[in-house]
Design a protein around this motif. Structure first.
Motif, PDB file in Angstrom:
ATOM      1  N   ASN A  72       0.827  -1.208   0.000  1.00 38.33           N
ATOM      2  CA  ASN A  72       0.000   0.000   0.000  1.00 38.33           C
ATOM      3  C   ASN A  72       0.865   1.264   0.000  1.00 38.33           C
ATOM      4  O   ASN A  72       0.603   2.215  -0.755  1.00 38.33           O
ATOM      5  CB  ASN A  72      -0.932  -0.004   1.205  1.00 38.33           C
ATOM      6  CG  ASN A  72      -1.998  -1.085   1.122  1.00 38.33           C
ATOM      7  OD1 ASN A  72      -2.377  -1.499   0.025  1.00 38.33           O
ATOM      8  ND2 ASN A  72      -2.470  -1.543   2.268  1.00 38.33           N
ATOM      9  N   SER A 110       1.374   4.179  -3.057  1.00 38.67           N
ATOM     10  CA  SER A 110       1.200   5.600  -2.786  1.00 38.67           C
ATOM     11  C   SER A 110       2.483   6.372  -3.058  1.00 38.67           C
ATOM     12  O   SER A 110       2.452   7.480  -3.594  1.00 38.67           O
ATOM     13  CB  SER A 110       0.764   5.801  -1.336  1.00 38.67           C
ATOM     14  OG  SER A 110       0.705   7.173  -1.012  1.00 38.67           O
ATOM     15  N   HIS A 140      -1.110  10.052  -3.981  1.00 40.02           N
ATOM     16  CA  HIS A 140      -2.496   9.824  -3.564  1.00 40.02           C
ATOM     17  C   HIS A 140      -3.226  11.154  -3.448  1.00 40.02           C
ATOM     18  O   HIS A 140      -2.610  12.210  -3.285  1.00 40.02           O
ATOM     19  CB  HIS A 140      -2.564   9.057  -2.234  1.00 40.02           C
ATOM     20  CG  HIS A 140      -1.922   9.781  -1.084  1.00 40.02           C
ATOM     21  ND1 HIS A 140      -0.705   9.394  -0.559  1.00 40.02           N
ATOM     22  CD2 HIS A 140      -2.312  10.868  -0.352  1.00 40.02           C
ATOM     23  CE1 HIS A 140      -0.385  10.202   0.439  1.00 40.02           C
ATOM     24  NE2 HIS A 140      -1.353  11.105   0.575  1.00 40.02           N
ATOM     25  N   ALA A 196      -7.735   9.823   0.407  1.00 39.08           N
ATOM     26  CA  ALA A 196      -7.682   8.501  -0.211  1.00 39.08           C
ATOM     27  C   ALA A 196      -7.667   7.396   0.837  1.00 39.08           C
ATOM     28  O   ALA A 196      -8.167   6.301   0.603  1.00 39.08           O
ATOM     29  CB  ALA A 196      -6.440   8.394  -1.099  1.00 39.08           C
ATOM     30  N   PHE A 197      -7.114   7.693   1.989  1.00 37.18           N
ATOM     31  CA  PHE A 197      -7.092   6.733   3.093  1.00 37.18           C
ATOM     32  C   PHE A 197      -6.898   7.522   4.388  1.00 37.18           C
ATOM     33  O   PHE A 197      -6.647   8.731   4.367  1.00 37.18           O
ATOM     34  CB  PHE A 197      -5.979   5.689   2.913  1.00 37.18           C
ATOM     35  CG  PHE A 197      -4.636   6.281   2.585  1.00 37.18           C
ATOM     36  CD1 PHE A 197      -3.798   6.755   3.592  1.00 37.18           C
ATOM     37  CD2 PHE A 197      -4.212   6.368   1.258  1.00 37.18           C
ATOM     38  CE1 PHE A 197      -2.563   7.309   3.291  1.00 37.18           C
ATOM     39  CE2 PHE A 197      -2.974   6.909   0.963  1.00 37.18           C
ATOM     40  CZ  PHE A 197      -2.147   7.380   1.967  1.00 37.18           C
ATOM     41  N   THR A 198      -7.037   6.847   5.507  1.00 37.03           N
ATOM     42  CA  THR A 198      -6.901   7.499   6.805  1.00 37.03           C
ATOM     43  C   THR A 198      -5.529   8.144   6.936  1.00 37.03           C
ATOM     44  O   THR A 198      -4.506   7.493   6.732  1.00 37.03           O
ATOM     45  CB  THR A 198      -7.100   6.475   7.940  1.00 37.03           C
ATOM     46  OG1 THR A 198      -8.374   5.854   7.781  1.00 37.03           O
ATOM     47  CG2 THR A 198      -7.017   7.156   9.298  1.00 37.03           C
ATOM     48  N   GLY A 206      -6.767   6.728  -4.955  1.00 38.95           N
ATOM     49  CA  GLY A 206      -7.957   7.494  -4.589  1.00 38.95           C
ATOM     50  C   GLY A 206      -8.378   8.491  -5.647  1.00 38.95           C
ATOM     51  O   GLY A 206      -9.350   9.221  -5.446  1.00 38.95           O
TER      52      GLY A 206
END
Length: 362
Positions: A73, A77, A82, A86-88, A135
């Motif tokens: 992951n 990125s 990103h 897109a994510f926490t 994202g």
């Protein structure tokens, strides 16, 4: 062939090494991906730099990334960037390495460690020059030249389904394979002297007094599994331990852990081993009767003895006999006794048996 040397340690005069440099000079100007393959410590990063600085992109950005240093992951990125949210924790948009290297070159080391998802996105960048941030939904266009490296056999990984065939095809426009140091015998002493002089300067010695013939023979005889990187560490360590630039280096410290007092690995805990069927009462009643046991020779311990002294005397006898059978060749003796070269050297030093042995001939 003429010797090539420069500050970045691309030093050598062997045919195999000079051929690599010529190969780099030929492919570097082309706007194509390059794949560099070689064992650890052979200088893949230096060759990648040379590919960039000999290209028309030499005055643009040169960005690097080790693919083995990040999980899937984070790697995705870091390569492609990103979008915010897109994510926490993604509070704002992040530009990946491909964007940051736009117009220049991106060097990806340890490429074989990438996931199939990352490989698919790498293929799209190579083919179309575009990708989507994590994202994101809009394509991002870049003009980034990819230079990749690995110490793995990618064709075999592709056959095993662990690497994409189509990505390998695109990366393999041309492949630069670096020779290991053991195949560059003419370069070993050249590199050793270069590293030694640099270390002497770092230690502020007035001069470097060279290597003894014994040290040179050991350098040429050793296999160098860690290649140029290992050679550099060994030479720097050996020069430092001399402690005086006026004294030639005679002892090559190949293994800093080499010591007769090195702690031994602890044996496995018997309590954690799985009991065998023969250890259970049921198995004991059904197991066939064992063959007649061979009687072990009895040892007379009726008189007091020094166990440590007896053990050392036995080891010395075995070492002397093995050395004699192997014509006092340390490398052959180590193999004969099931030891590594460094382990044998530790025993010989411990019992002061190095005199008269030869570690330089096969």
């Amino acid at each position: 062939m003429s010797q090539f040397r420069q500050k970045d340690n691309l030093i050598g005069q062997s045919n195999s090494f000079v051929e690599v440099l010529e190969h780099v000079s030929q492919v570097a100007p082309l706007n194509k991906p390059i794949l560099i393959i070689g064992e650890r410590g052979t200088g893949k990063e230096l060759i990648a730099q040379r590919c960039h600085f000999l290209s028309q992109r030499w005055d643009q950005k040169y960005i690097t990334l080790n693919c083995a240093s990040l999980n899937d992951n984070l790697l995705e990125s870091e390569l492609f960037g990103h979008e915010a949210g897109a994510f926490t924790g993604a509070s704002k948009r992040h530009e990946g390495r491909f964007e940051r290297a736009d117009g220049g070159s991106l060097f990806l080391d340890e490429l074989a460690n990438t996931s199939m998802l990352v490989q698919e996105k790498l293929l799209r960048v190579i083919e179309y020059g575009e990708f989507e941030r994590v994202g994101g939904s809009r394509p991002v266009k870049v003009d980034t030249r990819l230079i990749a490296a690995t110490n793995e056999d990618l064709p075999t990984l592709a056959e095993q389904g662990k690497f994409r065939h189509d990505l390998l095809d695109r990366l393999a426009f041309d492949v630069i394979t670096l020779p290991p140091l053991r195949e560059r015998q003419e370069d070993i002493l050249v590199l050793a002297e270069h590293f030694a002089i640099a270390m002497a300067r770092e230690l502020e010695y007035e001069l470097f007094s060279g290597f003894t013939e014994k040290a040179k023979r050991l350098l040429l005889e050793y296999d160098w599994p860690g290649n140029v990187r290992e050679l550099k560490n060994v030479i720097e360590r050996s020069v430092y331990r001399v402690g005086n630039g006026h004294i030639p280096v005679s002892e090559i410290v190949l293994d800093p852990f080499d010591s007769p007092f090195r702690p031994q690995a602890r044996p496995a805990n018997p309590a954690t081993t799985t009991p065998t069927a023969a250890a259970t009462p049921a198995a004991a009643t059904t197991a066939p009767a064992p063959a007649a046991a061979v009687a072990e020779p009895r040892l007379d311990v009726s008189e007091p003895l020094d166990l440590k002294q007896e053990s050392q005397a036995f080891e010395i006898r075995v070492l002397k006999e093995a050395l004699k059978q192997c014509q006092f060749n340390q490398k052959k003796t180590a193999k004969h006794l099931g030891l590594t070269y460094h382990q044998l050297r530790g025993y010989l030093k411990k019992y002061q048996l190095l005199e008269g042995t030869n570690g330089d001939n096969d």
